[in-house]
Design an enzyme around this catalytic site. Structure first.
Site, PDB file in Angstrom:
ATOM      1  N   ARG A   1       0.748  -1.234  -0.173  1.00 21.04           N
ATOM      2  CA  ARG A   1      -0.076   0.278   0.035  1.00 21.04           C
ATOM      3  C   ARG A   1       0.737   1.297  -0.519  1.00 21.04           C
ATOM      4  O   ARG A   1       2.374   0.700  -0.036  1.00 21.04           O
ATOM      5  CB  ARG A   1      -0.712   0.067   1.025  1.00 21.04           C
ATOM      6  CG  ARG A   1      -2.118  -1.233   1.563  1.00 21.04           C
ATOM      7  CD  ARG A   1      -2.292  -1.416   2.921  1.00 21.04           C
ATOM      8  NE  ARG A   1      -2.923  -2.256   2.932  1.00 21.04           N
ATOM      9  CZ  ARG A   1      -4.582  -2.138   3.693  1.00 21.04           C
ATOM     10  NH1 ARG A   1      -4.408  -0.997   4.517  1.00 21.04           N
ATOM     11  NH2 ARG A   1      -5.186  -3.037   3.501  1.00 21.04           N
TER      12      ARG A   1
ATOM     13  N   ASP B   1       0.699   5.526   1.250  1.00 23.29           N
ATOM     14  CA  ASP B   1      -0.232   6.655   1.322  1.00 23.29           C
ATOM     15  C   ASP B   1      -0.566   7.197   0.677  1.00 23.29           C
ATOM     16  O   ASP B   1       0.270   7.561  -0.528  1.00 23.29           O
ATOM     17  CB  ASP B   1       0.486   7.479   2.301  1.00 23.29           C
ATOM     18  CG  ASP B   1       0.314   6.762   4.314  1.00 23.29           C
ATOM     19  OD1 ASP B   1       0.327   5.721   4.198  1.00 23.29           O
ATOM     20  OD2 ASP B   1       1.653   6.594   4.627  1.00 23.29           O
TER      21      ASP B   1
ATOM     22  N   ARG C   1       7.783   7.612   7.707  1.00 20.19           N
ATOM     23  CA  ARG C   1       7.805   8.355   7.604  1.00 20.19           C
ATOM     24  C   ARG C   1       7.819   9.445   9.535  1.00 20.19           C
ATOM     25  O   ARG C   1       8.271   9.982   9.340  1.00 20.19           O
ATOM     26  CB  ARG C   1       6.552   8.541   7.531  1.00 20.19           C
ATOM     27  CG  ARG C   1       5.722   8.722   6.260  1.00 20.19           C
ATOM     28  CD  ARG C   1       4.267   8.807   5.702  1.00 20.19           C
ATOM     29  NE  ARG C   1       3.619  10.028   5.685  1.00 20.19           N
ATOM     30  CZ  ARG C   1       2.560   9.908   6.306  1.00 20.19           C
ATOM     31  NH1 ARG C   1       1.086   9.454   5.886  1.00 20.19           N
ATOM     32  NH2 ARG C   1       1.588  11.199   6.685  1.00 20.19           N
TER      33      ARG C   1
END
Lengths: 252, 252
Positions: free
Chosen positions: A50, A52, A198
């Protein structure tokens, strides 16, 4: 059934990440639409991860099965024709039936870009974090060194209620480099948890702000609590840079 | 009256060039609006050159006069606050009253970027020309070498009915370089005619296509006819890269 592996490159600014969702535009949706125009069918797409909303990919891998016999070179050109200009297929190849873009993946490399200058860069809007306080890349690099190795990354992960397995990941590279006003954090691992890069980046910025010394990173691992690490850095600086597979898995 | 020199950087994709016009958004208009919010007056802005729609600037200079006493550092921050994210002021300084961003300019450097790969780059859409036929940068560089020197550039200029003076310009640098899939044409001169860099680039692409040999460039100069040169390359690959002034003109 043929099993095909597509390599993509995309500017994620306009997309709510890879995975298809009902109320927002995603990379999977535009790829699915482009593939439908070429194949007249909607194959089930397996993405390597995935991503973001707002995150970019210099390399992103997708596998899918199809019975259509269109050659790989033609499929690549045709799909690119139907994709928007901020997404491109850079390679297409046939892979063994057991290959799965996500489960066959043995590692990934991410890059986080920080524009470290008093004034923003018009060319890096949506492409880097603008951070105006001068960064000492040697200090950040010392902190990043503590990320390398096999650790429990619970503190560096957003838990969203999904059931997760082990939080142990092996980081094989974690480096901070400066080229002019652009500071780049490169991190490679056998796998990444949700928001991990992140949060690793946000923690480096904590070190830059003097809120944390590099040698305190091991304490964050030991705590196994999200609140011990720095904030989640914004998405626009993040790039999935490389996806690694075993050569043996790519060949029949 | 203070005379101020602003240095800008802008991504020109969304703009119809520098110069203000009634029916399209320009960089001058957004700068004028931002300055109005800060100064509560609309100074007459002198840009270092016109730029075409879609052309970018890594450096663009603007001078204007004002009686406001706001310090340069504060003006820079305040104007950046009111500018859109694709335009930024990177420097602000006081200059002698006689300074004029255009007339005081003694030379400029432009860069033209070509993405030379079979598949487009999502990160360079609107930022480079996508040219998929493989370019031989050594051959293009040989052709570019003929551009250097003082020549009559009539053949490399779009004439739009405006009265023009001499067509002689002195090119001090003209080089083609490759870095991976990115081919860059860098050209510096004491001044440029309308569309000159884009036609110089289009002529290099003619050479790449075998429609012209490098040693035929002098014939194009001699002809003094636009039709002898190659086509006008599209705007999105073009960057105003550097604007040069005499140090003496910048100081009182």
């Amino acid at each position: 059934m043929r099993n095909l592996l597509l390599t993509l490159c995309f500017d994620g600014a306009a997309y709510h990440g890879w995975q298809i969702q009902p109320n927002a535009l995603t990379v999977q949706e535009v790829l699915q639409n482009a593939l439908y125009k070429v194949l007249q069918e909607t194959p089930s797409l397996k993405g390597c991860s995935r991503t973001d909303a707002g995150v970019h990919a210099r390399m992103f891998c997708v596998s899918f099965q199809t019975q259509r016999q269109i050659p790989c070179g033609r499929l690549l050109c045709a799909v690119n024709h139907f994709l928007p200009p901020d997404v491109a297929v850079t390679a297409c190849r046939e892979v063994p039936e057991a290959f799965h873009a996500r489960f066959s993946c043995k590692g990934k490399q991410y890059v986080y870009q920080i524009w470290n200058a008093p004034v923003r860069s018009p060319f890096l809007r949506n492409r880097a974090l603008h951070y105006w306080y001068p960064l000492d890349e040697a200090k950040l690099n010392a902190a990043a060194g503590y990320y390398v190795g096999a650790h429990d990354f619970t503190s560096f992960c957003t838990q969203d209620g999904r059931k997760m397995g082990s939080f142990v990941r092996t980081v094989t590279q974690a480096q901070v480099q400066r080229e002019g006003d652009l500071v780049t954090f490169t991190v490679a691992a056998d796998g990444f948890l949700y928001n991990m890069v992140r949060i690793l980046t946000g923690t480096l910025l904590y070190v830059a702000q003097g809120k944390l010394a590099p040698q305190e990173i091991p304490k964050i691992f030991a705590a196994r609590k999200r609140s011990f690490a720095g904030p989640t850095a914004p998405p626009q600086g993040l790039y999935l840079n490389r996806v690694d597979y075993e050569e043996a898995q790519l060949h029949a």
